[in-house]
Design a protein around this motif. Structure first.
Motif, mmCIF file in Angstrom:
data_model
loop_
_atom_site.group_PDB
_atom_site.id
_atom_site.type_symbol
_atom_site.label_atom_id
_atom_site.label_comp_id
_atom_site.label_asym_id
_atom_site.label_seq_id
_atom_site.Cartn_x
_atom_site.Cartn_y
_atom_site.Cartn_z
ATOM 1 N N GLY A 43 0.886 -1.147 -0.150
ATOM 2 C CA GLY A 43 0.132 0.105 0.226
ATOM 3 C C GLY A 43 0.910 1.437 0.148
ATOM 4 N N ASP A 44 0.044 2.266 -0.315
ATOM 5 C CA ASP A 44 0.836 3.600 -0.258
ATOM 6 C C ASP A 44 0.557 4.351 0.970
ATOM 7 N N ARG A 45 -0.217 4.005 1.989
ATOM 8 C CA ARG A 45 -0.662 4.644 3.043
ATOM 9 C C ARG A 45 -1.362 5.796 2.974
ATOM 10 N N ASN A 46 -1.979 5.922 1.811
ATOM 11 C CA ASN A 46 -2.752 7.087 1.458
ATOM 12 C C ASN A 46 -4.144 6.481 0.585
ATOM 13 N N GLY A 47 -4.542 5.571 0.945
ATOM 14 C CA GLY A 47 -5.962 5.244 0.256
ATOM 15 C C GLY A 47 -5.741 4.063 -0.787
ATOM 16 N N GLY A 81 -10.058 11.408 6.859
ATOM 17 C CA GLY A 81 -9.113 11.977 7.687
ATOM 18 C C GLY A 81 -8.270 10.722 8.039
ATOM 19 N N SER A 82 -8.144 10.291 9.266
ATOM 20 C CA SER A 82 -7.241 9.227 9.591
ATOM 21 C C SER A 82 -8.035 8.162 10.060
ATOM 22 N N LEU A 120 -1.569 -0.032 5.655
ATOM 23 C CA LEU A 120 -0.936 0.217 4.547
ATOM 24 C C LEU A 120 -1.980 0.932 3.784
ATOM 25 N N ALA A 121 -3.299 0.769 4.000
ATOM 26 C CA ALA A 121 -4.307 1.729 3.228
ATOM 27 C C ALA A 121 -4.119 3.052 3.874
ATOM 28 N N GLY A 122 -3.649 3.453 4.848
ATOM 29 C CA GLY A 122 -3.595 4.758 5.463
ATOM 30 C C GLY A 122 -4.580 5.025 6.616
ATOM 31 N N VAL A 123 -5.295 3.861 7.154
ATOM 32 C CA VAL A 123 -5.904 4.175 8.324
ATOM 33 C C VAL A 123 -5.047 4.341 9.661
ATOM 34 N N LEU A 144 -10.254 -6.171 2.838
ATOM 35 C CA LEU A 144 -10.029 -5.512 1.761
ATOM 36 C C LEU A 144 -11.628 -5.493 1.283
ATOM 37 N N ARG A 145 -12.408 -6.388 1.447
ATOM 38 C CA ARG A 145 -13.796 -6.075 0.897
ATOM 39 C C ARG A 145 -14.629 -5.200 1.762
ATOM 40 N N ALA A 146 -14.148 -5.096 2.906
ATOM 41 C CA ALA A 146 -14.773 -4.200 4.021
ATOM 42 C C ALA A 146 -14.520 -2.913 3.449
ATOM 43 N N LEU A 147 -13.284 -2.629 3.272
ATOM 44 C CA LEU A 147 -12.612 -1.276 3.016
ATOM 45 C C LEU A 147 -13.297 -0.942 1.506
#
Length: 166
Positions: A43-47, A81-82, A120-123, A144-147
């Protein structure tokens, strides 16, 4: 097992995390032959986050294959946000992952495989609860499905054709 590195060759600043390494043994005439599977989250830690599973005769090669597959499967996620915009339940196989938004400073309260995907998703702030199977593969896929089911306020307003009170 977390590696948490960023390579510039495969993508612009993607971090990876090896969630689990699986060892498989095949009995042959001369003894046992081992092969390995690696569950990798990138992930890019930004979505943006993706999941890959690579198999090879050595661990580093399995990790690299998993990383490449995860980069190919990167998906955008909706964040507020976070934290996440609303409560959601993700399902995969017999695993269920419930994600709850949390106030700033709470941190990610989750087990290893769910935490890897969320971070890694940024949460940065989220509460989680796992129901059913605790298999790392199924938990990562359920997360991943939840996100993927998350929607922001503007999208919901547009889809419903109404305004939502704040």
């Amino acid at each position: 097992m977390a590696r948490g590195r960023a390579d510039q060759q495969d993508g612009p600043g993607y971090d990876d995390n090896v969630v689990k390494v699986y060892r498989c043994a095949k009995v042959v005439k001369g003894g046992r032959r081992f092969s390995f599977g690696a569950l990798v989250v990138v992930g890019d830690r930004n979505g943006r986050v993706g999941l890959g599973y690579g198999k090879a005769n050595e661990v580093p090669m399995a990790v690299e294959k998993g990383r490449k597959q995860a980069i190919r499967q990167l998906e955008p996620m909706v964040l507020t946000g976070s934290t996440i915009p609303h409560e959601v339940l993700g399902k995969f196989g017999s695993s269920r992952v419930k994600l709850l938004p949390a106030s700033e400073g709470t941190g990610v309260i989750a087990g290893a495989s769910v935490r890897a995907v969320l971070e890694l998703a940024g949460v940065k702030d989220c509460l989680t609860k796992v129901y059913g199977s605790t298999s790392p593969k199924n938990l990562a896929k359920a997360t991943l499905r939840a996100l993927g089911m998350l929607r922001d306020r503007e999208t919901v307003e547009r889809l419903r054709g109404v305004g939502i009170a704040r």
